[in-house]
Each structure stands twice: as structure tokens, then as C-alpha cells.
Scaffold this active site. Structure first.
Site, PDB file in Angstrom:
ATOM      1  N   SER A 172       0.257   3.385   2.113  1.00 39.53           N
ATOM      2  CA  SER A 172       0.534   2.004   1.745  1.00 39.53           C
ATOM      3  C   SER A 172       1.773   1.428   2.418  1.00 39.53           C
ATOM      4  CB  SER A 172       0.640   1.936   0.226  1.00 39.53           C
ATOM      5  OG  SER A 172       0.601   0.612  -0.216  1.00 39.53           O
ATOM      6  N   HIS A 173       2.750   1.007   1.622  1.00 39.68           N
ATOM      7  CA  HIS A 173       3.946   0.348   2.164  1.00 39.68           C
ATOM      8  C   HIS A 173       4.984   1.359   2.658  1.00 39.68           C
ATOM      9  CE1 HIS A 173       4.452   1.483  -1.920  1.00 39.68           C
ATOM     10  NE2 HIS A 173       5.749   1.498  -1.759  1.00 39.68           N
TER      11      HIS A 173
ATOM     12  N   ASP B 108       1.189  -5.486   3.213  1.00 35.36           N
ATOM     13  CA  ASP B 108       1.683  -4.130   3.470  1.00 35.36           C
ATOM     14  C   ASP B 108       0.738  -3.366   4.399  1.00 35.36           C
ATOM     15  OD1 ASP B 108      -0.397  -3.613   1.710  1.00 35.36           O
ATOM     16  OD2 ASP B 108       0.682  -2.048   0.622  1.00 35.36           O
TER      17      ASP B 108
ATOM     18  N   ASP C 174      -1.611  -1.128   4.193  1.00 36.32           N
ATOM     19  CA  ASP C 174      -3.050  -1.016   3.932  1.00 36.32           C
ATOM     20  C   ASP C 174      -3.664  -2.314   3.419  1.00 36.32           C
ATOM     21  OD1 ASP C 174      -1.592  -0.616   1.550  1.00 36.32           O
ATOM     22  OD2 ASP C 174      -3.307   0.362   0.605  1.00 36.32           O
TER      23      ASP C 174
ATOM     24  N   ASP D  42      -3.186  -4.307   0.753  1.00 30.66           N
ATOM     25  CA  ASP D  42      -3.452  -4.701  -0.629  1.00 30.66           C
ATOM     26  C   ASP D  42      -2.304  -5.490  -1.255  1.00 30.66           C
ATOM     27  OD1 ASP D  42      -1.891  -2.432  -0.710  1.00 30.66           O
ATOM     28  OD2 ASP D  42      -3.146  -1.317  -2.115  1.00 30.66           O
ATOM     29  N   ARG D  43      -1.096  -5.409  -0.671  1.00 30.29           N
ATOM     30  CA  ARG D  43       0.021  -6.180  -1.234  1.00 30.29           C
ATOM     31  C   ARG D  43       0.232  -7.484  -0.479  1.00 30.29           C
ATOM     32  NH1 ARG D  43       4.840  -2.206  -3.080  1.00 30.29           N
ATOM     33  NH2 ARG D  43       3.523  -0.576  -3.970  1.00 30.29           N
TER      34      ARG D  43
ATOM     35  N   LYS E 261      -6.264  -4.600  -5.389  1.00 23.38           N
ATOM     36  CA  LYS E 261      -5.471  -5.771  -5.092  1.00 23.38           C
ATOM     37  C   LYS E 261      -5.765  -6.157  -3.645  1.00 23.38           C
ATOM     38  CE  LYS E 261      -1.257  -2.919  -4.566  1.00 23.38           C
ATOM     39  NZ  LYS E 261      -1.360  -1.615  -5.275  1.00 23.38           N
TER      40      LYS E 261
HETATM   41  C1  VG1 Z   1       3.969   1.426  -6.985  1.00 25.65           C
HETATM   42  C2  VG1 Z   1       3.955   0.110  -7.729  1.00 25.65           C
HETATM   43  C3  VG1 Z   1       2.618  -0.105  -8.405  1.00 25.65           C
HETATM   44  C4  VG1 Z   1       1.496  -0.012  -7.342  1.00 25.65           C
HETATM   45  C5  VG1 Z   1       1.599   1.306  -6.605  1.00 25.65           C
HETATM   46  C6  VG1 Z   1       0.589   1.420  -5.491  1.00 25.65           C
HETATM   47  O1  VG1 Z   1       3.818   2.501  -7.892  1.00 25.65           O
HETATM   48  O2  VG1 Z   1       4.991   0.055  -8.673  1.00 25.65           O
HETATM   49  O3  VG1 Z   1       2.610  -1.338  -9.053  1.00 25.65           O
HETATM   50  O4  VG1 Z   1       0.246  -0.120  -7.956  1.00 25.65           O
HETATM   51  O5  VG1 Z   1       2.897   1.450  -6.043  1.00 25.65           O
HETATM   52  O6  VG1 Z   1       0.666   0.351  -4.595  1.00 25.65           O
HETATM   53  P1  VG1 Z   1       5.083   3.374  -8.410  1.00 25.65           P
HETATM   54  O7  VG1 Z   1       4.505   4.432  -9.289  1.00 25.65           O
HETATM   55  O8  VG1 Z   1       5.778   3.892  -7.207  1.00 25.65           O
HETATM   56  O9  VG1 Z   1       5.949   2.409  -9.151  1.00 25.65           O
HETATM   57  V1  VG1 Z   1       0.221   0.616  -2.980  1.00 25.65           V
HETATM   58  O10 VG1 Z   1       0.232  -0.842  -2.267  1.00 25.65           O
HETATM   59  O11 VG1 Z   1       1.260   1.799  -2.662  1.00 25.65           O
HETATM   60  O12 VG1 Z   1      -1.364   1.360  -2.947  1.00 25.65           O
HETATM   61 CO    CO Z   2      -0.675  -0.874  -0.413  1.00 25.17          CO
END
Ligand code: VG1
Ligand code: CO
Length: 569
Positions: A140-141, A304, A306, A308-309, A404
């Protein structure tokens, strides 16, 4: 049920067909890795952890074992989707997964051209093709590279992230694994669409843009959005060298006629250009600076790695994710064709600001509060209990998929701008005037000593029962607990959703450990204070008493040596 065009595009396939010899399926002995429990969003680790012998294979085999059980031992009937965000190790992992999926007997595999498939597009492809699930290779990010991060997310039949029940099963299988199945064949050419038949499995390379774009066209008025750009409306979209570049160029620049150059950093790169593909004020600096100029575009947005953000910016204005969700809810029926029949309900994760709650109350629909992570929205969406969901971590989405969706959120905002003909700043000020404002911040304390962080939270948990009634930050504690969630559809209970301290004036302090980090512990502190002041307050000043109170409660300074957060969003 197999593919429509049985197109042969690779040498080994042709050879296998002619000789009639199926390559031998290998059962490779292995031993478990103890740490393969998926977190908030899949299994996320250092890339070098994934590069260890059998690490990726163990986890993938555990996923396939769970899918096999769930399919009644009939993988030959099932379709698997594979793709990733283009980061380092994406291609290597995909080729290994294709071999393992063929060896495990899937009937059909859909793999994205060039291995590039955004998380929301994965969700769309699974749903369009009735697949049993999909594997998204992404952290992801988090940054990409041999010395950065990698990850695997598994999404199930509804297109959404595997539920906790499923991730528990995957972990169980991974913990007792003894062998994995694979088969030797040369790399599949991912450069163009086509289909190959290998040991009983059709492997089809698909256009990653097609199903997703077709779906978005049913949700928005593309003609109206095209007119918006023809009449001088402007967007600057930062793909951050992640997977959304090709999607954004196709949708915004080609389909909607936004001028060439609307999309910046649009080429996917293995290391995201050396930066974090994290759409926030720190990592999307170039975009933020551009939006702060007088002749900046009407709308600024970033996604981000992938896809989704999303981050939304107006001229000189950052739209906090909780406000973005609330504004989309406010304008849904009037500006977004998919919502013409209204919202049945909305949902947000517990730490997300309560801004959307007030809009839901005004519209007359329920608002659900779930633990952190998109997987908790799946049952609500499947049951039709809500149609719009969001998280404070720059996540917004609807019932069109079960993830998302960054580009979808940008299309929502474009639709609002096109329909209202007002700039982002006016939309925000009108919204605050009507609903008041949730002043909101998240403070991340990264790379803490994991034991110290755990102990700190355990002590705070123990102190919670004594808090109600005590004065705190200009108010008094009304409720203090560890968030517990019962899914209203399945009745599945999730404990330890985060410590929350609610004050009598509606303010909140929330604190939890991240479930996506790859080194040490990350503590997230969420602060929210509601003011019915037309949004005129200064964010830092309004939140200062709450921030002080939270730091004192947590004793971060004393126990972890931290004065201030590494990242504030
Ligand atoms: C974080 C965010 C959460 C989000 C998750 C995955 O998790 O707080 O809201 O759903 O990342 O997003 P955590 O447990 O680190 O707080 V992504 O865009 O990484 O798939
Ligand atoms: Co993501």
C-alpha cells in the site's frame, strides 16, 4: 466456464498441448514461519523477509488451502485473480503465484497485464468474473524496494479483504504447513492480453483498466464530467508513481478529456521514485505547493501505491478525510448518479471523525461504527445496510466494490464541483456552516520499542475504568473503554479495536497500535474536537488542550522518550 478466447500466446503451452505431456506437479517440503498472521490489511513485511526461501510460498499455499476448503475441494471450478501495485518484487512474486495456482488446480487465473492492478480494480474484477478471490501484491502506502516493504492481501468472493475468520484460518494453515505445490514452466508473458493453457489451468492476461472503467461509467455521468473539463474545470492528480497512473491517465485524460499533464508522477515505478506513495501533506509536497498558488487547479488529488487511498485538496485548502466523507454523503443524492436513490446508511471506522454521523442524522440514515480496516465494512455493504464508507486514513468507498477506492473518490468530488459549480473552499465553508466542524488530527509515533508500546497501552487500559467523571481538557470524561465490535450481520465479535476516551463536550481521544507497520510498533493517537463555529478555528489551537491531555495520559515522553509525533495528518 473457461475463457471465451482460447488464445495461445506462449511457447510452453503450445509444446504441452502438442506432446500431451503435462508438466509434473511438485510438492516441495517446507517448515512454517511463525509470523504469518495477516494484520489490518494482509501480510505486510520487509521485502527481504518475503525474499527468504519459501516465505511467500508458505503464505500463498495457506491461502489456497483455505480457498480449497471453502470451495468444497473443487478448485477446478474456481477463478483466481492476481495483480499488484508494481513495486519491487511484484513480477517475481506473480510468476511464482501463477505456478503455484496452476499446481493447486485452479480452473482459471486472471492476471493483470504488466502485473499492474489497483486494489479497487481487483475488487471489481473479482466481482465481474465471479472469482473465488484475488491476491494483491502491495504494501500500500509503504515504500517499495529491496530494503523497503512488500505485502500480500487476499480478497474473497465478494471482492473485499478477507474477513477476520478467513485470515485466522490462513494463519492456522501457515502455522502448520509442511509442503507447497508448484510446477515448473517458463515465465508467462505479461506484456499483452492473451490466454495460455497449462496443466489444466487457463491463465489469461487481462486489461487491468477495462472492468474497472466500465463499472465507474455506470456510477458517474461521464458526459457531465467531460463538459466540466471542456468548460475549463481543472484537476491535478498525483499518482505518486504507484499503480493509479495508468488508470488516471485513461479515465481523466482520455475518457474525460482533461488536459494532458493533469496526471503527474503517472508512471508506476518499483521504488515509487524513492518516496513513500502515501497521499498526505508530507509526501505529496509538489501537489500541495501547486494547490497553494493563486492560479492552482480547482481540485487537487493524490492516491497511494495500490490506489485505494485518496487525498483531496482545494485551492489553499486540505480536506480532512473525515470531512471529505461527510461532504460526499451530504451531496450524494444530488450530485452523484449512483446515489440518486439515496444512501441506506453510512459507516466509518471508530477512530474516524464523527463528521459523517451528523450528515447521516440529517439525511435520516444510520451510521455504523466499525474497527479499523476495510474488511469490517464488507458484511454491512453485502447486506445493503450502508452504501458509503470511510476511514480517517484517507480511505473512502461505496457499495460499487468492496474496497476503498481512490479514483472513485476523486470522481465523487469532480461530480460535486461540476454540479454545484462552486470551488472546494465554498463547498467546505457551506458544509461547516451547516454542520459545524470536527477538528481532527492523527499523530503517529513510529518505530517505538514494541514491548514498551504494548506495556504503555496495557497500563492505560488498566486505568480506563477510573477515568469517567474526571476533568480532562476543558471538559470531563464521559466514557473510557477498549472498543469492542459486534458485526450486526454475522454477530462476529472483534475485541481490542482501540482505546477511546470520550469527553462530555463530544471530544475524543483514541489510541491504538498500527497493524500494518513493518518495523517496531507504531502508535496512533487520534484527536477530535467538535465546534459549531463555522469552521473558523485554528486546527492546532483548537486541539492543543486535547493533545496535552493525551500526551500526559500516555506518558509517551517518560516511557518511550518521544516529545512529538513523526507524522501528523
Ligand atoms: C492503516 C489504517 C487503516 C487502513 C489500513 C490499510 O492500518 O489506519 O485505516 O485500513 O492501514 O490501508 P493500521 O493498522 O496501520 O492503522 V492500505 O491503503 O495500507 O491497504
Ligand atoms: Co492502500
Amino acid at each position: 466456464m473457461h475463457g471465451d478466447k482460447h488464445l495461445m500466446n506462449s511457447q510452453p503451452a503450445r509444446q504441452n498441448r502438442q506432446s500431451g505431456l503435462a508438466p509434473e506437479i511438485l510438492e516441495v517440503p517446507t517448515t512454517p514461519y511463525p509470523d504469518q498472521r495477516p494484520g489490518t490489511s494482509g501480510l505486510r513485511r520487509k521485502t527481504r523477509t518475503f525474499m527468504q526461501p519459501r516465505y511467500l510460498e508458505n503464505f500463498i499455499q495457506a491461502v489456497f488451502d483455505v480457498v480449497r476448503e471453502e470451495s468444497g475441494d473443487n478448485l477446478a471450478q474456481e477463478t483466481l485473480v492476481v495483480g499488484g501495485d508494481g513495486r519491487y518484487y511484484n513480477r517475481t512474486a506473480i510468476q511464482r503465484i501463477l505456478r503455484m495456482a496452476a499446481a493447486n488446480g485452479f480452473g482459471r487465473i486472471l492476471v493483470a497485464r504488466d502485473g499492474l492492478l489497483s486494489t479497487p480494480a481487483m475488487s471489481a474484477v473479482i466481482r465481474t468474473h465471479g472469482a473465488a478471490g484475488g491476491l494483491i501484491l502491495s504494501a500500500s502506502h509503504n515504500p517499495g524496494g529491496a530494503d523497503a516493504d512488500f505485502g500480500v492481501k487476499f480478497n474473497g468472493r465478494n471482492g473485499g479483504p478477507a474477513s477476520e475468520r478467513v485470515t485466522d484460518q490462513i494463519h492456522q494453515h501457515a502455522s502448520g504447513i509442511r509442503c507447497y505445490k508448484t510446477v515448473e514452466f517458463p515465465d508467462i508473458d505479461l506484456g499483452g492480453e492473451g490466454e495460455t493453457f497449462l496443466c489444466g489451468t487457463w491463465i489469461r492476461v487481462i486489461d487491468p483498466l477495462a472492468d474497472y472503467t466500465a463499472l465507474l461509467e455506470t456510477l458517474f455521468d461521464f458526459d457531465a464530467l467531460r463538459r466540466y473539463f471542456h468548460q475549463g474545470g481543472s484537476l491535478r492528480f498525483d499518482a505518486m508513481h504507484g499503480v493509479t497512473g495508468p488508470y488516471a491517465r485513461h479515465i481523466f485524460e482520455q475518457r474525460l478529456d482533461a488536459p494532458h499533464g493533469t496526471v503527474i508522477r503517472g508512471e508506476p515505478r518499483e521504488d515509487f521514485g524513492g518516496l513513500h506513495p502515501d497521499p498526505n501533506l508530507v509526501h505529496a509536497r509538489e501537489l500541495v505547493d501547486r494547490m497553494n498558488t493563486d492560479d492552482g487547479p480547482d481540485l487537487g488529488a493524490a492516491c497511494d501505491g495500490d490506489g485505494d487511498r485518496n487525498m483531496i485538496l482545494g485551492r489553499g485548502l486540505f480536506v480532512s478525510p473525515g470531512d471529505s466523507l461527510a461532504v460526499i454523503a451530504e451531496h450524494a443524492r444530488d450530485c452523484i448518479p449512483a446515489f440518486r436513490d439515496g444512501l441506506t446508511g453510512v459507516a466509518r471506522s471508530m477512530p474516524t471523525s464523527t463528521a459523517v454521523d451528523r450528515v447521516a442524522a440529517a439525511v435520516g440514515v444510520p451510521c455504523f461504527e466499525t474497527p479499523t480496516g476495510w474488511k469490517f465494512f464488507g458484511d454491512l455493504l453485502d447486506a445493503g445496510l450502508c452504501r458509503l464508507c470511510g476511514e480517517e486514513s484517507f480511505g473512502t468507498g461505496s457499495d460499487h466494490v468492496r474496497e476503498k477506492d481512490g479514483i472513485w473518490a476523486v470522481l465523487c468530488w469532480l461530480s460535486i464541483l461540476a454540479e454545484t459549480r462552486k470551488p472546494v473552499t465554498a463547498i467546505m465553508h457551506e458544509y461547516w456552516r451547516r454542520f459545524g466542524r470536527s477538528y481532527y488530527q492523527r499523530h503517529d509515533f513510529e518505530k517505538l520499542d514494541a514491548d514498551a508500546a504494548q506495556a504503555l497501552l496495557a497500563d492505560l487500559t488498566a486505568a480506563l475504568p477510573k477515568l469517567p467523571g474526571t476533568p480532562l481538557a476543558d471538559s470531563r470524561v464521559a466514557l473510557a473503554d477498549d472498543f469492542r465490535y459486534r458485526d450486526p450481520v454475522t454477530n462476529f465479535v472483534t475485541e481490542h479495536g482501540g482505546l477511546r476516551i470520550l469527553l462530555e463536550d463530544g471530544s475524543r481521544i483514541v489510541c491504538r497500535l498500527s497493524g500494518t507497520g513493518t518495523s517496531g510498533a507504531t502508535l496512533r493517537l487520534y484527536l477530535e474536537r467538535y465546534r459549531d463555529d463555522r469552521g473558523r478555528g485554528d486546527l492546532n489551537r483548537v486541539l492543543a488542550p486535547l493533545r496535552e491531555a493525551a500526551l500526559e495520559l500516555l506518558q509517551l515522553r517518560e516511557r518511550c522518550g518521544r516529545e512529538s509525533a513523526d507524522v501528523v495528518t
